[in-house]
Design a protein around this motif. Structure first.
Motif, PDB file in Angstrom:
ATOM      1  N   ILE A 207      29.661  86.540  73.567  1.00  0.00           N
ATOM      2  CA  ILE A 207      31.039  87.040  73.573  1.00  0.00           C
ATOM      3  C   ILE A 207      31.131  88.364  72.813  1.00  0.00           C
ATOM      4  CG2 ILE A 207      33.402  86.549  72.853  1.00  0.00           C
ATOM      5  CD1 ILE A 207      32.286  84.915  75.256  1.00  0.00           C
ATOM      6  N   LYS A 208      30.397  88.476  71.722  1.00  0.00           N
ATOM      7  CA  LYS A 208      30.389  89.728  70.958  1.00  0.00           C
ATOM      8  C   LYS A 208      29.895  90.884  71.826  1.00  0.00           C
ATOM      9  CE  LYS A 208      28.720  91.710  66.604  1.00  0.00           C
ATOM     10  NZ  LYS A 208      27.913  91.454  65.381  1.00  0.00           N
ATOM     11  N   ARG A 209      28.871  90.638  72.624  1.00  0.00           N
ATOM     12  CA  ARG A 209      28.343  91.665  73.528  1.00  0.00           C
ATOM     13  C   ARG A 209      29.371  92.055  74.583  1.00  0.00           C
ATOM     14  NH1 ARG A 209      24.957  91.082  78.362  1.00  0.00           N
ATOM     15  NH2 ARG A 209      23.790  93.008  78.712  1.00  0.00           N
ATOM     16  N   ALA A 210      30.127  91.088  75.073  1.00  0.00           N
ATOM     17  CA  ALA A 210      31.125  91.382  76.094  1.00  0.00           C
ATOM     18  C   ALA A 210      32.246  92.263  75.550  1.00  0.00           C
ATOM     19  CB  ALA A 210      31.701  90.082  76.655  1.00  0.00           C
ATOM     20  N   PHE A 211      32.631  92.060  74.300  1.00  0.00           N
ATOM     21  CA  PHE A 211      33.725  92.845  73.712  1.00  0.00           C
ATOM     22  C   PHE A 211      33.249  94.169  73.126  1.00  0.00           C
ATOM     23  CE2 PHE A 211      36.124  88.914  73.965  1.00  0.00           C
ATOM     24  CZ  PHE A 211      37.441  89.349  74.117  1.00  0.00           C
ATOM     25  N   ALA A 212      31.967  94.263  72.791  1.00  0.00           N
ATOM     26  CA  ALA A 212      31.441  95.466  72.138  1.00  0.00           C
ATOM     27  C   ALA A 212      31.761  96.714  72.970  1.00  0.00           C
ATOM     28  CB  ALA A 212      29.937  95.321  71.956  1.00  0.00           C
ATOM     29  N   ARG A 271      28.463  96.936  78.076  1.00  0.00           N
ATOM     30  CA  ARG A 271      27.067  96.508  77.957  1.00  0.00           C
ATOM     31  C   ARG A 271      26.701  95.417  78.960  1.00  0.00           C
ATOM     32  NH1 ARG A 271      26.536  96.138  71.325  1.00  0.00           N
ATOM     33  NH2 ARG A 271      27.206  98.285  70.888  1.00  0.00           N
ATOM     34  N   VAL A 272      27.674  94.963  79.736  1.00  0.00           N
ATOM     35  CA  VAL A 272      27.427  93.926  80.736  1.00  0.00           C
ATOM     36  C   VAL A 272      27.251  94.537  82.119  1.00  0.00           C
ATOM     37  CG1 VAL A 272      28.351  91.833  81.821  1.00  0.00           C
ATOM     38  CG2 VAL A 272      28.727  92.247  79.373  1.00  0.00           C
ATOM     39  N   GLN A 294      37.456 104.480  80.305  1.00  0.00           N
ATOM     40  CA  GLN A 294      37.996 104.477  78.952  1.00  0.00           C
ATOM     41  C   GLN A 294      36.865 104.554  77.925  1.00  0.00           C
ATOM     42  OE1 GLN A 294      41.027 104.486  77.341  1.00  0.00           O
ATOM     43  NE2 GLN A 294      41.802 105.094  79.343  1.00  0.00           N
ATOM     44  N   PRO A 295      36.817 105.641  77.146  1.00  0.00           N
ATOM     45  CA  PRO A 295      35.790 105.740  76.099  1.00  0.00           C
ATOM     46  C   PRO A 295      35.977 104.651  75.039  1.00  0.00           C
ATOM     47  CG  PRO A 295      36.858 107.861  76.518  1.00  0.00           C
ATOM     48  CD  PRO A 295      37.675 106.833  77.212  1.00  0.00           C
ATOM     49  N   GLY A 296      34.879 104.258  74.416  1.00  0.00           N
ATOM     50  CA  GLY A 296      34.941 103.286  73.337  1.00  0.00           C
ATOM     51  C   GLY A 296      35.377 101.906  73.763  1.00  0.00           C
ATOM     52  N   THR A 297      35.232 101.601  75.044  1.00  0.00           N
ATOM     53  CA  THR A 297      35.684 100.316  75.580  1.00  0.00           C
ATOM     54  C   THR A 297      34.529  99.620  76.273  1.00  0.00           C
ATOM     55  OG1 THR A 297      37.916 101.189  75.901  1.00  0.00           O
ATOM     56  CG2 THR A 297      37.350  99.202  77.125  1.00  0.00           C
ATOM     57  N   GLY A 298      34.464  98.302  76.106  1.00  0.00           N
ATOM     58  CA  GLY A 298      33.403  97.522  76.704  1.00  0.00           C
ATOM     59  C   GLY A 298      33.859  96.739  77.918  1.00  0.00           C
ATOM     60  N   PHE A 301      37.939  94.865  79.251  1.00  0.00           N
ATOM     61  CA  PHE A 301      38.888  95.971  79.358  1.00  0.00           C
ATOM     62  C   PHE A 301      40.323  95.470  79.190  1.00  0.00           C
ATOM     63  CE2 PHE A 301      41.369  99.281  81.274  1.00  0.00           C
ATOM     64  CZ  PHE A 301      40.611 100.444  81.242  1.00  0.00           C
ATOM     65  N   HIS A 302      40.643  94.295  79.740  1.00  0.00           N
ATOM     66  CA  HIS A 302      42.028  93.809  79.745  1.00  0.00           C
ATOM     67  C   HIS A 302      42.494  93.385  78.362  1.00  0.00           C
ATOM     68  CE1 HIS A 302      39.204  90.649  80.515  1.00  0.00           C
ATOM     69  NE2 HIS A 302      40.087  89.680  80.515  1.00  0.00           N
ATOM     70  N   TYR A 303      41.597  93.129  77.430  1.00  0.00           N
ATOM     71  CA  TYR A 303      41.987  92.891  76.045  1.00  0.00           C
ATOM     72  C   TYR A 303      42.184  94.212  75.300  1.00  0.00           C
ATOM     73  CZ  TYR A 303      41.011  87.885  76.355  1.00  0.00           C
ATOM     74  OH  TYR A 303      41.048  86.546  76.692  1.00  0.00           O
ATOM     75  N   ALA A 304      41.353  95.184  75.598  1.00  0.00           N
ATOM     76  CA  ALA A 304      41.445  96.471  74.904  1.00  0.00           C
ATOM     77  C   ALA A 304      42.628  97.300  75.383  1.00  0.00           C
ATOM     78  CB  ALA A 304      40.142  97.252  75.114  1.00  0.00           C
ATOM     79  N   HIS A 305      42.898  97.267  76.691  1.00  0.00           N
ATOM     80  CA  HIS A 305      43.934  98.143  77.262  1.00  0.00           C
ATOM     81  C   HIS A 305      44.768  97.421  78.322  1.00  0.00           C
ATOM     82  CE1 HIS A 305      42.026 101.548  75.275  1.00  0.00           C
ATOM     83  NE2 HIS A 305      40.873 101.218  75.835  1.00  0.00           N
TER      84      HIS A 305
END
Length: 342
Positions: A207-212, A271-272, A294-298, A301-305
């Motif tokens: 999960i950490k890799r998915a959000f990174a 990273r996925v 989106q820069p800085g996004t893993g 995406f739907h959690y970040a933006h």
């Protein structure tokens, strides 16, 4: 030879007995956790049966139909936790399916659930509940199903929003490592014994890799881990891991035929599913597409933006002539809360 076998077999028997005892204990533990998590988290939505397959879905709001298709390893609740489902429900009829085998949806073993097969089933389910046309959003593995639906039913699919998708085959070490629980017999034994335990051990780093590179969103903790680790869902996840590369290979030959408008969303640090290999390349191959990176996004995406996802949905709706209403104060509050990560 016979004498040697007899002399060594007594030493082997204790090991076999311990192994059998360990598997039995694992089976009992997995059964208990599965029953517990299903008791604590019963179905929250509705059911529809199509072609003998019972599907579970969440439905909120009124207006033009918007269909949400989740990725591998999670289920429809993922869209609720991200805030996207409630934000969109302020002016869409939002329908978020548990895809076959995930959440509380069935996945009969008599069918190989390719993206095409899932698209046909879900299209039939949508018609069954009275949806005549829809914008379809897919995340991760769900983008393959969304693309298949757009190719199969261009008169039904008004437009596509494709988020963090895997669209073209590539070398993936995670695919063969995640696939064994889908293998008949051996996989069945694994899914009911050791696979849920091993999956629980690696849950956090996955999960950490998915959000990174962002931290894991606090809201994601609302997803019950053992719902994703039940034997039935592990089989679906493993099957889709095994199918991922050949499915992308088969579907990528048809992208040029897509006639519905599409917006492609991706994080530049996914990273996925690499945005360069997937999102940018898909944009070049689709005749009617828009690309937003989106820069800085893993990958999540739907959690970040979530606000940008909703803006992409609104843009597709406006493009195809659907009325786009102003957000309600509640939707605006949800958007601000999602951006702050609370």
């Amino acid at each position: 030879m016979i004498q040697r076998y007899r002399s060594t077999s007594p030493a082997v028997r204790p090991g076999l007995l311990w192994a059998a005892a360990g598997l039995a204990a694992s089976w009992l533990f997995v059964q208990a956790r599965t029953r517990q998590v299903e008791r604590e988290h019963p179905p929250e939505g509705k059911f529809v049966t199509v072609d003998g397959v019972r599907l579970h879905y969440l439905e909120r709001g009124e207006g033009p139909a918007l269909v949400l298709l989740h990725g591998n390893g999670v289920y429809a609740k993922d869209f609720e936790l991200s805030g996207l489902l409630d934000m969109a429900a302020s002016h869409y009829r939002v329908i978020a399916f548990d895809r076959p085998g995930f959440g509380y949806s069935e996945r009969p073993r008599s069918t190989v659930w390719t993206p095409d097969k899932q698209a046909r089933l879900l299209h039939g389910a949508l018609r069954e509940i009275g949806v005549e046309s829809a914008i379809v959003l897919g995340h991760s593995w769900g983008t393959l199903v969304a693309l298949s639906m757009g190719l199969q039913a261009p008169d039904f699919v008004r437009g596509l929003v494709l988020m963090s998708g895997y669209y073209y085959p590539s070398v993936r070490l995670d695919a063969p490592l995640s696939s064994p629980p889908a293998v008949p017999l051996i996989g069945d034994l694994m899914r009911y014994t050791v696979s849920p335990l091993l999956s629980r051990m690696i849950w956090r780093p996955v999960i950490k890799r998915a959000f990174a590179p962002r931290p894991v969103a606090e809201r994601f903790s609302g997803l019950p881990v053992w719902m994703a680790l039940r034997p039935s869902q592990l089989r679906a996840s493993a099957a889709e891991s095994a199918m991922m590369i050949p499915a992308a290979m088969a579907l990528s030959r048809r992208y040029g035929e897509l006639q519905v408008p599409a917006t492609i969303l991706a994080g530049t640090q996914d990273r996925v599913a690499s945005s360069g290999h997937n999102a940018e390349r898909l944009h070049e191959g689709l005749p009617h597409s828009q690309l937003e990176l989106q820069p800085g996004t893993g990958h999540m995406f739907h959690y970040a933006h979530p606000d940008r996802v909703l803006a992409a949905i609104d843009a597709i709706a406006a493009q195809v002539g659907e009325p786009v209403m102003q957000r309600s104060p509640r939707a605006e509050a949800l958007a601000r809360a999602s951006e702050s990560g609370v």
